[in-house]
Design a protein around this motif. Structure first.
Motif, PDB file in Angstrom:
ATOM      1  N   ASP A   8       0.825  -1.204   0.000  1.00  0.00           N
ATOM      2  CA  ASP A   8       0.000   0.000   0.000  1.00  0.00           C
ATOM      3  C   ASP A   8       0.859   1.253   0.000  1.00  0.00           C
ATOM      4  O   ASP A   8       0.433   2.307  -0.495  1.00  0.00           O
ATOM      5  N   HIS A  72      -5.076  -3.078  -0.449  1.00  0.00           N
ATOM      6  CA  HIS A  72      -6.235  -2.325  -0.929  1.00  0.00           C
ATOM      7  C   HIS A  72      -5.861  -1.431  -2.105  1.00  0.00           C
ATOM      8  O   HIS A  72      -6.615  -1.309  -3.078  1.00  0.00           O
ATOM      9  N   ALA A  73      -4.698  -0.804  -2.018  1.00  0.00           N
ATOM     10  CA  ALA A  73      -4.284   0.116  -3.075  1.00  0.00           C
ATOM     11  C   ALA A  73      -4.076  -0.622  -4.388  1.00  0.00           C
ATOM     12  O   ALA A  73      -4.425  -0.115  -5.465  1.00  0.00           O
ATOM     13  N   ASP A  76      -7.431  -1.423  -5.910  1.00  0.00           N
ATOM     14  CA  ASP A  76      -7.996  -0.213  -6.510  1.00  0.00           C
ATOM     15  C   ASP A  76      -7.388   0.044  -7.895  1.00  0.00           C
ATOM     16  O   ASP A  76      -8.105   0.401  -8.848  1.00  0.00           O
ATOM     17  N   ARG A  79      -8.765  -2.442 -10.368  1.00  0.00           N
ATOM     18  CA  ARG A  79     -10.137  -2.108 -10.768  1.00  0.00           C
ATOM     19  C   ARG A  79     -10.133  -0.970 -11.798  1.00  0.00           C
ATOM     20  O   ARG A  79     -10.956  -0.966 -12.726  1.00  0.00           O
ATOM     21  N   GLN A  80      -9.227  -0.031 -11.650  1.00  0.00           N
ATOM     22  CA  GLN A  80      -9.115   1.030 -12.651  1.00  0.00           C
ATOM     23  C   GLN A  80      -8.741   0.454 -14.016  1.00  0.00           C
ATOM     24  O   GLN A  80      -9.216   0.910 -15.052  1.00  0.00           O
ATOM     25  N   ASP A  84     -14.994  -1.502 -13.295  1.00  0.00           N
ATOM     26  CA  ASP A  84     -15.713  -1.591 -12.017  1.00  0.00           C
ATOM     27  C   ASP A  84     -16.395  -2.936 -11.820  1.00  0.00           C
ATOM     28  O   ASP A  84     -16.678  -3.329 -10.683  1.00  0.00           O
TER      29      ASP A  84
END
Length: 240
Positions: A8, A72-73, A76, A79-80, A84
């Motif tokens: 992260d 988590h990072a 994210d 997902r980008q 989504d």
């Protein structure tokens, strides 16, 4: 006290480096994709998916991919990249996985198992979520590198160590667990996996100028990671 690699803290820099680096883009990822072969129509679990570059390639080849990462990072960022609606979760290898039994045709663990001090439960969980006859494709730090890079250290001891690294020009630290080859093989076999292939692959010599150091240009291969293609029994021995 156990140390951990805290992705992260440097997720974006790692992702940027991973995209084009020699070790990732022109060595580890192509070798993993070659081991995976034709994945069209297969359901694949991307273990430690990071920012999603491997998942993206598998999807382009026709696979349905689910992925998880402890960061988590990183999830994210994945997902980008993947959208989504991508099936991505925050989860940790070595803990109970958030997937049903016999959910996947394949699992791919790209450079992730070497962060674990104990592989037993992690492999048990991977085997649980694979269909009977399912494959595990994995890459880890080559065990010969620990005594080579850390002179005087004992190859035969399970050992935690930390390396100073640079991602996208910025300093970071990664903490690994070294285990000798015989312990790697014992862990895999004890978990119920049959070994199809052990590979020390070449790198992609067509990499752009400047990516591959000149000292390696005249060589076909070098040692950095060790690759395995494994499969489970076609009969699920966990079923009574």
């Amino acid at each position: 006290m156990l140390q951990e690699s805290k992705y992260d803290d440097f997720a974006t820099d790692y992702a940027d480096e991973n995209e084009f680096s020699m070790l990732n883009a022109y060595y580890e990822r192509p070798a993993t994709l070659e081991l995976a072969g034709d994945v069209a129509g297969r359901r694949i679990l991307d273990i430690g998916c990071g920012a999603g570059p491997l998942a993206e390639q598998l999807i382009l080849r026709g696979a349905t991919v689910s992925g998880f990462d402890t960061s988590h990072a990183m999830v994210d960022l994945a997902r980008q990249r993947l959208g989504d609606d991508a099936d991505l979760q925050v989860a940790t290898l070595g803990e109970k996985l958030p997937y049903s039994d016999s959910s996947f045709d394949d699992a791919i663990a790209s450079l992730v198992f070497h962060y674990l001090p104990d592989w037993s439960f992690a492999l048990e969980e991977v085997r649980r979520v694979l269909k009977p006859g399912g494959r595990l494709i994995m890459s880890v730090n080559h065990p010969i590198l620990y005594p080579f890079n850390h002179r005087g250290k004992d190859y035969f001891q399970l050992t935690q160590y930390t390396d100073d690294v640079t991602f996208n020009g910025k300093p970071a630290q990664l903490t690994y667990w070294h285990r000798p080859l015989h312990e790697i093989m014992t862990a895999l076999i004890s978990a119920g996996f049959a070994i199809e292939r052990v590979w020390e692959p070449p790198y992609v010599k067509a990499a752009p100028a400047g990516v591959i150091p000149e000292a390696l240009r005249d060589r076909d291969a070098f040692l950095s990671f060790l690759f395995f293609s494994l499969h489970t029994s076609k009969v699920d021995t966990n079923t009574p």
